[in-house]
Design an enzyme around this catalytic site. Structure first.
Site, PDB file in Angstrom:
ATOM      1  N   HIS A 270       0.913  -1.131   0.015  1.00 15.31           N
ATOM      2  CA  HIS A 270       0.025  -0.030  -0.035  1.00 15.31           C
ATOM      3  C   HIS A 270       0.875   1.350   0.016  1.00 15.31           C
ATOM      4  O   HIS A 270       0.708   2.132  -0.937  1.00 15.31           O
ATOM      5  CB  HIS A 270      -0.812  -0.111   1.344  1.00 15.31           C
ATOM      6  CG  HIS A 270      -1.639   1.025   1.465  1.00 15.31           C
ATOM      7  ND1 HIS A 270      -3.050   1.279   0.884  1.00 15.31           N
ATOM      8  CD2 HIS A 270      -1.584   2.414   2.063  1.00 15.31           C
ATOM      9  CE1 HIS A 270      -3.555   2.404   1.184  1.00 15.31           C
ATOM     10  NE2 HIS A 270      -2.683   3.134   1.652  1.00 15.31           N
ATOM     11  N   GLU A 271       1.668   1.295   0.911  1.00 14.58           N
ATOM     12  CA  GLU A 271       2.510   2.561   1.109  1.00 14.58           C
ATOM     13  C   GLU A 271       3.420   2.643  -0.392  1.00 14.58           C
ATOM     14  O   GLU A 271       3.888   3.644  -0.719  1.00 14.58           O
ATOM     15  CB  GLU A 271       3.412   2.707   2.372  1.00 14.58           C
ATOM     16  CG  GLU A 271       2.844   2.327   3.497  1.00 14.58           C
ATOM     17  CD  GLU A 271       1.605   3.286   3.882  1.00 14.58           C
ATOM     18  OE1 GLU A 271       1.561   4.128   3.049  1.00 14.58           O
ATOM     19  OE2 GLU A 271       0.506   2.668   4.531  1.00 14.58           O
TER      20      GLU A 271
END
Ligand code: TRP
Ligand code: ZN
Length: 881
Positions: free
Chosen positions: A301-302
């Site tokens: 996600h990051e």
């Protein structure tokens, strides 16, 4: 803490920034008590703005000096009002130099620059940069940053910031420096620095275009045995984004730093992602299968934010879902691709549906309901919600369902072609999807502007003579705060038809062959779809793969549900049929429990569960999902005047019935799904452990000496945390009242592992045998502190949000405890306090006696003289009519 009356900010009031920033040069003299920040900005008037003042934000910092084009500004040259600093009559172009001081050591909010375990860490999203220096702290001001860090060499050997390392060296006097430069324009919320004593696992990684990138995972000494999985997840993420979207890492290095004091999961600062330790540190001894899954998903996600969020960012915070919904969708697709099998993909999809029902539907039906793109807020930190993230991801997924994978990819390509290094709106994303595919997606906009969960009703009728099947679909959406009336949504409804044998029928609609799953587009309040050449009366499988975030209602009887539960080729709907069978029983049993009637469960249901449990053709991971009952929260959402004890009694009754009536099968599955050999967190092994541990829990839902011995043996012999903690929590639940010796042993063995101690607190907090008095006792444990968010959540939030039967004790003691803890936390960390405050969101749905006591507790918090905007917004919305 601000005490002035909270202001509501409206999306419609957006105005462009008065000045743009080209470059930022920051200099830090890092000292925990007194950090000096020097900031040199080159500013230029924004042609798109009529405003002529320079506007800067600053909060909790001491302004030392201000110079404009070399001239020192005095008090009459500028105004400070609240957190806004205004310089009128500024020239077209300006170099502004600002010197200020902050006190990281005093900063308990974990926003801005703070100290965690002696290390300097920053968190700037959403509005933390203004707690570091004066700046136009809004995401549509994008600039290039150069950062000089100076600190004690002994204490802070590692100095990190965004982008590339330009230079480092000694300053004599026991101090050293590092100079960092980020080649890309970015908004201030993506700034980060770390000055710390840390060690790293690193490697060089070859990118698709042949460049070598340096990858690092930084952790505290002693944790290097827990970084492999995060590193591996990072490499998989980089590869996946290259392959699926042709998006490359745009820097020479990419760093992940783990910190134990963090408000959320992780943060996508450009080139320097900062993570809660929970989403970095893992090895089989301390982390569960779920922890490993969380790490893979959050690392991805990051990393994916590097394009969706960083290279293309949000114009204003109302557009938050532009980056979050899209990035959650991307991490979901990554997780599914990493598993690879169809059945594995379905299991992850079922997880999404569960999250939505457990958390997002209640949010959409409660006092904090807001559209995916909100129209107003008091405190932006309150809008990092399941609606913005998870419903936002569903909205993105619907584009892919409507346009196909290729069409979606075309839309993504056009989005980056148009908006690289820009700050844009959700509408820009929708336009790119529409334009790239020549589609009109005007009505689709309502998914961004209307709150509330739409209800879709279906009704099917078969015409034997005409060999047609007509499916009538209708939609409605309940009112939400500020939105009494809703217009129809553009809803993709994926449908299949099952024949008598349970096989998919070939579908024809309007003369068109639609394969075995047709994506019908529901755009009116009511619409009829006619399938032709239908040889026999079918059983419809509606909303396959959960094609839209809606509540589906229809007249399914037991026979149809059993047919779907045994045969549906769509695994999500197959699972869903089982959930419907279970929910139907759970609601009736709750009603009976409330009246004190005798509880009983039909053989049909038990038989369906039995068949599912032993069906060796199905993956254990899927069978586990299919056997897991809807949670107490999900049951409560279906009832008015909720009696949490009745819900709990009903669900426990069903669990015990499964445990006793399927004892032989559960025992056999328990043995069949052992995972001997070295631990691996892969989907197949973790699926087996999940089914095995569910079997263990069911067997202990009506415990006896034999079932307890089974759990005890697993606890004693397990070589991994998944089996260890599953056995321990089963033991805690099986023992009524007395603390098992295992609990103490577990603590002694893991007291040096903060993340495991969190589990130890959480397991106790969620046990139905733990009441408020017990929680208070645990708060006096030497390992407990409110100051660390993970620890505070593990005990306090887990109890308030994850132990409904005890939290809602009839005497109101749970609510009084909640009020007390919200107030205590608010003085330290408003963001964490405000999340806890939301445990009362649904207070109006409870039985009248409980409601009254909940209202008292809410008033007690709302009546505090000193309260953060964060908590004030949540409690006042809860109390509003
Ligand atoms: N942007 C982060 C993410 O989704 C969320 C986040 C991390 C955050 N820390 C925060 C949001 C602090 C608000 C405040 O990955
Ligand atoms: Zn995010």
């Amino acid at each position: 803490m601000r005490t002035d009356t909270p202001q509501t900010i409206y999306r419609k009031d957006y105005t462009p920034p008065s000045y743009l920033v080209d470059t930022v040069e920051l200099g830090f003299d890092l000292d925990p008590a007194r950090t000096i920040v020097a900031n040199r900005l080159s500013l230029r008037r924004n042609p798109a703005s009529a405003q002529r003042e320079i506007e800067l934000h600053g909060e909790d910092i001491e302004l030392v000096a201000l110079r404009l084009n070399g001239r020192v500004l005095t008090g009459s040259d500028y105004r400070i009002s609240g957190s806004l600093l205004t310089i009128p009559n500024a020239p077209e172009e300006a170099t502004l130099e600002i010197e200020s001081i902050c006190a990281p050591q005093e900063n308990t909010t974990l926003s801005g620059l703070y100290v965690s375990n002696g290390n300097f860490i920053t968190q700037c999203e959403a509005e933390g940069f203004r707690r570091i220096t004066y700046f136009p702290d809004r995401p549509d001001v994008m600039a290039k940053y150069t950062v000089m860090l100076r600190a004690d060499k002994e204490r802070y050997p590692v100095l990190l910031s965004n982008g590339n390392l330009v230079e480092e060296g000694d300053l004599g006097d026991g101090r050293h420096y590092a100079l960092w430069e980020d080649p890309f324009k970015k908004p201030s919320y993506l700034f980060a620095l770390v000055a710390a004593r840390l060690v790293c696992q690193e490697e060089t990684f070859r990118l698709a275009d042949g460049r070598q990138a340096l990858l690092q995972v930084w952790v505290e000494e002693g944790n290097l045995d827990k970084t492999d999985y995060a590193m591996q997840s990072l490499k998989h993420s980089i590869r996946w984004d290259e392959e699926r979207y042709n998006l490359e890492l745009d820097l020479d290095r990419f760093m992940i730093v783990a910190t134990s004091d963090f408000n959320m999961g992780a943060m996508e600062n450009k080139g320097l992602n900062i993570f809660n330790t929970k989403f970095v540190l893992a090895n089989p001894r301390v982390a569960t299968d779920i922890d490993f899954q969380g790490i893979e998903a959050v690392v991805a996600h990051e990393y994916f934010h590097n394009w969706t969020g960083n290279r293309v960012t949000c114009r204003d915070w109302f557009q938050l879902s532009l980056k979050e919904g899209l990035t959650v969708f991307r991490d979901q697709e990554f997780t599914a691709d990493m598993i690879g099998t169809d059945s594995g993909r379905a299991v992850t999809r079922i997880d999404h549906v569960r999250t939505l029902r457990q958390a997002q539907f209640p949010e959409d039906a409660g006092p904090m309901a807001h559209p995916v793109r909100p129209d107003s807020f008091v405190e932006i930190n309150n809008f990092y919600t399941v609606t913005v993230y998870e419903k936002g991801a569903e909205v993105v997924r619907m584009y892919q369902t409507l346009l196909g994978r290729e069409g979606f990819r075309k839309g993504m390509d056009l989005y980056f072609e148009r908006h690289d290094e820009q700050a844009v709106e959700c509408d820009d994303f929708r336009r790119a999807m529409a334009d790239a595919n020549g589609r009109d997606l005007a009505q689709f906009e309502r998914w961004y502007s209307q709150a509330g969960t739409p209800v879709v009703r279906f009704e099917g009728s078969y015409d034997k003579a005409g060999r047609t099947y007509e499916l009538k679909l209708s939609q409605s959406c309940p009112p939400t705060p500020g939105q009494p009336k809703k217009l129809p949504f553009h809803i993709p409804v994926a449908v299949g038809l099952l024949d008598r044998e349970g096989r998919d029928m070939r579908l024809r609609v309007n003369g068109r062959d639609m394969g075995t799953t047709a994506v019908l587009e529901l755009v009116e309040a009511e619409q009829r779809f006619v399938f032709t050449d239908v040889s026999q009366a079918p059983v419809p499988s509606v909303l396959r793969n959960f094609s839209a975030p809606v509540i589906l209602q229809g007249s399914y009887g037991d026979a149809e549900l059993l047919h779907l539960f045994s045969h549906d080729s769509d695994a999500v709907n197959r699972w869903e049929a089982g959930q419907r069978l279970a929910m139907d029983r759970l609601l009736k049993l709750t009603e009976a429990a409330k009246l004190g009637a005798l509880l009983s469960l039909d053989d049909t249901f038990i038989e369906a569960m039995r068949k599912m449990l032993v069906d060796e053709r199905l993956d254990p991971a899927f069978r586990e999902q299919a056997l897991l009952l809807p949670s107490e929260t999900m049951i409560a959402e279906r009832i008015e005047d909720v009696d949490p004890l009745a819900v709990h009694t009903a669900r426990q009754f069903v669990r015990a019935a499964i445990g006793t009536r399927l004892r032989a099968e559960l025992t056999a599955q328990y043995e069949a799904n052992q995972t001997p050999g070295a631990y691996s967190p892969d989907a197949v092994s973790s699926g087996k452990r999940a089914l095995k541990n569910l079997a263990l829990a069911y067997l202990n839902a009506a415990p006896d000496a034999e079932t307890i011995a089974l759990a005890q043996r697993q606890f004693d012999q397990a070589d991994n945390m998944t089996d260890r903690s599953a056995a321990l929590s089963t033991l805690i639940h099986a023992h009524e009242g007395d603390v098992p010796e295992a609990l103490e042993r577990f603590y002694d063995e893991f007291k040096g592992e903060a993340l495991v101690v969190d589990k130890w607190f959480a397991m106790q907090a969620s046990a139905p045998t733990t009441d408020v008095a017990k929680v208070r006792e645990l708060m006096r444990h030497p390992a407990f502190t409110l100051r660390n968010p993970n620890r505070a959540r593990s005990l306090v939030a887990t109890f308030c949000a994850g132990n409904p039967v005890r939290f809602h004790a009839p005497d109101g003691s749970g609510y009084a405890f909640w009020a007390e803890q919200v107030v205590a936390l608010d003085a330290l960390n408003p963001q964490v306090a405000s999340r806890l405050a939301r445990a009362m969101d649904r207070w109006r749905r409870y039985a009248p006696e409980l409601q009254g006591k909940m209202q008292v507790a809410l008033h007690q918090v709302a009546g505090q003289a000193k309260l953060s905007n964060d908590v004030r917004e949540v409690v006042s919305k809860a109390l509003a009519n």
